[in-house]
Scaffold this active site. Structure first.
Site, PDB file in Angstrom:
ATOM      1  N   HIS A 369       0.796  -1.224   0.000  1.00  0.00           N
ATOM      2  CA  HIS A 369       0.000   0.000   0.000  1.00  0.00           C
ATOM      3  C   HIS A 369       0.830   1.275   0.000  1.00  0.00           C
ATOM      4  CE1 HIS A 369      -4.135  -1.519   0.509  1.00  0.00           C
ATOM      5  NE2 HIS A 369      -3.598  -2.492   1.207  1.00  0.00           N
ATOM      6  N   LYS A 560      -8.667  13.455   5.012  1.00  0.00           N
ATOM      7  CA  LYS A 560      -7.828  12.265   4.945  1.00  0.00           C
ATOM      8  C   LYS A 560      -6.764  12.381   6.029  1.00  0.00           C
ATOM      9  CE  LYS A 560      -6.930  13.229   0.678  1.00  0.00           C
ATOM     10  NZ  LYS A 560      -6.894  12.168  -0.303  1.00  0.00           N
ATOM     11  N   ARG A 561      -6.029  11.309   6.225  1.00  0.00           N
ATOM     12  CA  ARG A 561      -4.938  11.315   7.193  1.00  0.00           C
ATOM     13  C   ARG A 561      -3.999  12.494   6.915  1.00  0.00           C
ATOM     14  NH1 ARG A 561      -0.030   8.268   6.833  1.00  0.00           N
ATOM     15  NH2 ARG A 561      -0.848   7.297   4.942  1.00  0.00           N
ATOM     16  N   LYS A 566       0.464  14.107   1.448  1.00  0.00           N
ATOM     17  CA  LYS A 566      -0.915  14.371   1.026  1.00  0.00           C
ATOM     18  C   LYS A 566      -1.153  15.872   0.831  1.00  0.00           C
ATOM     19  CE  LYS A 566      -2.691  10.167   3.212  1.00  0.00           C
ATOM     20  NZ  LYS A 566      -3.269   9.459   2.061  1.00  0.00           N
ATOM     21  N   LYS A 672     -15.014   7.833  -3.615  1.00  0.00           N
ATOM     22  CA  LYS A 672     -16.250   8.115  -2.880  1.00  0.00           C
ATOM     23  C   LYS A 672     -16.796   9.498  -3.236  1.00  0.00           C
ATOM     24  CE  LYS A 672     -14.251   5.365   0.807  1.00  0.00           C
ATOM     25  NZ  LYS A 672     -13.419   5.440   2.014  1.00  0.00           N
TER      26      LYS A 672
END
Length: 821
Positions: A369, A560-561, A566, A672
């Site tokens: 991942h 998100k985390r 990110k 999503k």
């Protein structure tokens, strides 16, 4: 429109009419909860409702289990350190096709279903995309009729409950189990001993098992399972999520207690308790590292013992294990399972090393991942050897076999052999868990097309040369039941009215919606649904945070985390630039925008926590500046979890998927959001690329460097300072943050954070800023053209049906696990 998900009765479900169901709920209230209806509180009605639904789930659960044993086929075992399952009651009711019956039963009793369902706590069993993916996969395995067990840890306090105090993240324990969990069933008969430390003695005295050894652990705990049923769509199957809790062998040392050492007498209980107390304990110190390794071995060992016991009980011959069991390792956390299965086969079942290794490799498959080096777990060799001495021996033996094959069989050079080795010899010697998982599996898959190719080119380049057929791609997906039907019943109702019900069973049938993007009347209905969800989110933020936002503004969401790759930092720096422009040019036709952030930072991740503080500092200034005239609002929404995502994602107009290209494995939030009609602004990273291919480049906003350009820039002497000085908007925004404009109480607070952008900028905030800023202004223009925006939003919903976890699971089942006919 209904304000909950669709209700369809599965053909073989035990359907209850509302009168009967209401009577059953009251019966459970009386005889299980011990309350009269007149004295019952909302949480009592929740428990009674769950009990009534659970009875039906159990019927299907037993039926599914019996079917599996009768057919004698192969079963999947999915090992994951996280399962972010969220609330379960609505999910079970919806998949049983009983939603309308439950609503009607509650009305007869005089209680409200919507209020009751909100009382159920989110299960604190995960943190981010890894755990949510595992939950989607479990539901999809049940839906597509794949017999499966999920294995994990029953965390008592999860990762943490996030609160924001004066802009800073504060970590508090989750208390989701404080009042019990009505969905779980303790299975004491399936408990196992798990050992740590101790010593390894030579082969058994009777000479059996030439390759076997006798491990005598110093510490031992009992792993006891708790089973939770996982219901598939239309109750096609009910699978089992088995979570382990640790129990001490000696709960209290009575001699120490009676001698007055009342605290020390409980040390064995405390040691066992710590194993299942917290997800991802901080590993910035050796004690935290040891606890993490103990956790990973604890649940891996218990799970493998359970799998082997079940196989021997029902099939007898351990040599047929790969024909009856497919064990999937979800990332590197359960990689020690490879060594554990070898130990069981060698030391407990007396197989030869070569035979055990063949069985092991045919049984395991591994999903990677991440390409981030720090996430590809490695353990200091002294720690690993002290805690798991027998496994260290086995890893050396596996490594010897691997390296001899690399040298003699493949002719690889010393550099390649060093990269393939299970032991990292550079500096402090460490055990490479990703290499162990790769070596011990017959299949290694990435989770998006780009990610899979980068696996071959970067972290596993030499292992790929040695085993060129092992790496394959399985692009992630999300369950449409939770992420469309349940969280957005209004949109689901509109879709059924427009294109029929086929998409309920096959999300790729959403493609039939595409022509309606040109239908003005349909676009109006689509926008009306979005507005309902935005109004709901606005009401929630007012209730929880006291924040008033314009529900007609563009909702720009990044949830998100929190991690530097990110790039929440890029987002908030651009927001500062926008703030400066709005104040400097009030004459321009600015589009109202609400920027929403959410996510948790690891407790020991300083910069991630500092970014949360920066977001809140900027929000405090922007939201109270009259010069902005309400055109920009910023908020960090605390304690992001599954239930909050179910409110925020359907309300979003714009989905921020802005990771540094080449660093996000896949992402599932992007799927999503798009499914619920949000447009994506993103880099060519992870599954963004495949989303672009499905929705069309004209229906997504792509910006920034490609993964190859990122690699070239980093290796070519990148000097971010020069780029910053050439970009007026970026330079002004960074200077404002660095000088303390947003932190007057501590002007130096962001010196190091912003200094890192100037000095090295590993995550390329400066390199991508202008492209990102220009893309955002293009989106302002697009937002003003409501017909065009809405048409693009409709196309996103219509064209992302492929990103269903049902499709992903069918690919795993056919191509890796070999379990579907």
């Amino acid at each position: 429109m209904p304000n909950e998900t669709v209700a369809l009765s599965p053909p073989h479900a035990r359907v209850a009419d509302p009168d009967r169901l209401a009577a059953e709920i009251v019966e459970h209230l009386t005889h299980r909860i011990g309350k009269n209806a007149s004295a019952a509180k909302p949480h009592d009605w929740l428990a009674a409702t769950i009990a009534a639904i659970r009875d039906r789930v159990i019927d299907h659960w037993i039926e599914s289990t019996n079917k599996t044993y009768q057919e004698g086929g192969k079963r999947v075992y999915y090992l994951s350190l996280e399962f972010l399952i969220g609330r379960l009651m609505r999910d079970a009711i919806s998949n049983l096709g009983m939603l309308e019956e439950v609503r009607a039963a509650h009305e007869k009793i005089g209680i409200g279903f919507d209020a009751i369902k909100e009382l159920e706590p989110d299960a604190a069993l995960g943190n981010g995309g890894l755990g949510r993916l595992a939950a989607c996969f479990m539901e999809s395995m049940a839906t597509v009729d794949v017999p499966a067990y999920g294995y994990g840890i029953r965390y008592q306090n999860g990762m943490f409950r996030q609160e924001i105090h004066d802009g800073w993240q504060v970590e508090l324990p989750e208390t989701w189990l404080a009042h019990g969990n009505p969905w779980e069933f303790e299975r004491r008969e399936a408990s196992y001993e798990v050992g740590f430390g101790g010593l390894v003695e030579p082969a058994k005295a009777d000479g059996s098992g030439e390759d076997s050894r006798v491990w005598k652990p110093q510490d031992r705990v009992i792993a006891t399972p708790y089973d939770t049923p996982v219901v598939g769509w239309r109750a096609a199957r009910v699978n089992t999520l088995r979570l382990w809790t640790a129990v001490p062998i000696d709960p209290i040392l009575l001699d120490a207690f009676n001698a007055g050492d009342h605290i020390g007498a409980l040390r064995e209980s405390n040691k066992a308790d710590s194993l299942t107390r917290v997800l991802y304990p901080a590993d910035s110190h050796i004690a935290g590292q040891e606890l993490r390794l103990r956790q990973e071995y604890f649940f891996s060992s218990a799970s493998l013992q359970d799998i082997v016991r079940r196989h021997l009980q029902y099939f007898g011959d351990i040599r047929t294990l790969p024909d009856k069991a497919a064990v999937q390792l979800n990332d590197t956390h359960p990689a020690v399972s490879v060594a554990e299965l070898m130990r069981l086969l060698l030391d407990e079942l007396d197989l030869s090393f070569d035979e055990a290794w063949d069985i092991t490799r045919r049984t395991f498959s591994y999903t990677n991942h991440t390409l981030l080096p720090e996430a590809l777990e490695t353990w200091p060799l002294p720690l690993f050897e002290r805690l798991l001495p027998r496994h260290m021996q086995l890893i050396y033996a596996i490594n010897a076999k691997l390296l001899i094959e690399a040298k003699r069989g493949k002719g690889l050079d010393d550099r390649a052999i060093s990269a393939i080795s299970l032991i990292d010899e550079g500096g402090e010697r460490r055990v490479r868990m990703a290499n162990l998982a790769f070596a011990g599996s017959h299949s290694v898959n990435g989770v998006a097309a780009l990610h899979t190719e980068l696996m071959k080119e970067t972290v596993f380049a030499d292992l790929h040369r040695m085993f060129p057929d092992r790496i394959n791609n399985k692009t992630n997906g999300v369950t449409p039941r939770r992420w469309l039907m349940q969280c957005n019943p209004e949109l689901t109702s509109l879709l059924r009215e427009t294109i029929g019900d086929a998409f309920l069973d096959d999300t790729e049938a959403l493609a039939e919606l595409a022509p309606f993007a040109e239908d003005a009347a349909f676009r109006d209905k689509f926008r009306a649904v979005k507005q309902v969800k935005k109004d709901s989110l606005a009401a929630l933020l007012k209730e929880r945070m006291g924040l008033r936002i314009d529900p007609t503004a563009l909702f720009d969401v990044q949830i998100k985390r929190i991690h530097e790759y990110k790039r929440q930092l890029l987002n908030i720096v651009e927001a500062v630039a926008l703030y400066d422009q709005i104040r400097s040019h009030p004459e321009r036709d600015w589009q109202p925008r609400v920027k929403l952030f959410g996510g948790k930072a690891a407790p020991s991740y300083h910069n991630a926590k500092l970014i949360i503080k920066l977001i809140n500092d900027v929000a405090r200034v922007v939201n109270h500046d009259p010069a902005v005239q309400g055109l920009l609002k910023i908020a960090f929404v605390p304690n992001y979890n599954v239930s909050l995502a179910e409110v925020m994602m359907p309300a979003a107009d714009l989905s921020e998927q802005i990771s540094t290209a080449g660093m996000e494995a896949s992402g599932t939030g992007n799927m999503k959001f798009a499914l619920n009609g949000a447009l994506t602004i993103g880099t060519l990273d992870g599954a963004n690329i495949e989303i672009m291919e499905h929705v069309g480049r004209e229906n997504i906003k792509i910006f920034g460097l490609t993964a190859q350009e990122v690699s070239d820039l980093r290796s070519g002497g990148y000097t971010p300072r020069e780029l910053i000085e050439k970009s007026k908007e970026l330079s002004q925004a960074l200077s404002a943050i660095r000088s303390g404009v947003f932190s007057p109480d501590d002007p130096n607070r962001y010196q190091d954070l912003i200094g890192g952008v100037y000095d090295h900028d590993w995550f390329l905030v400066a390199a991508d800023f202008d492209s990102y800023h220009n893309a955002q202004r293009d989106l302002d223009t697009l937002w003003a053209d409501k017909a065009k925006w809405d048409a693009m939003a409709v196309r996103n919903t219509a064209r992302v049906g492929w990103f269903s976890s049902d499709r992903t699971i069918r690919q795993y089942a056919r191509e890796i696990w070999k379990v579907l006919p």
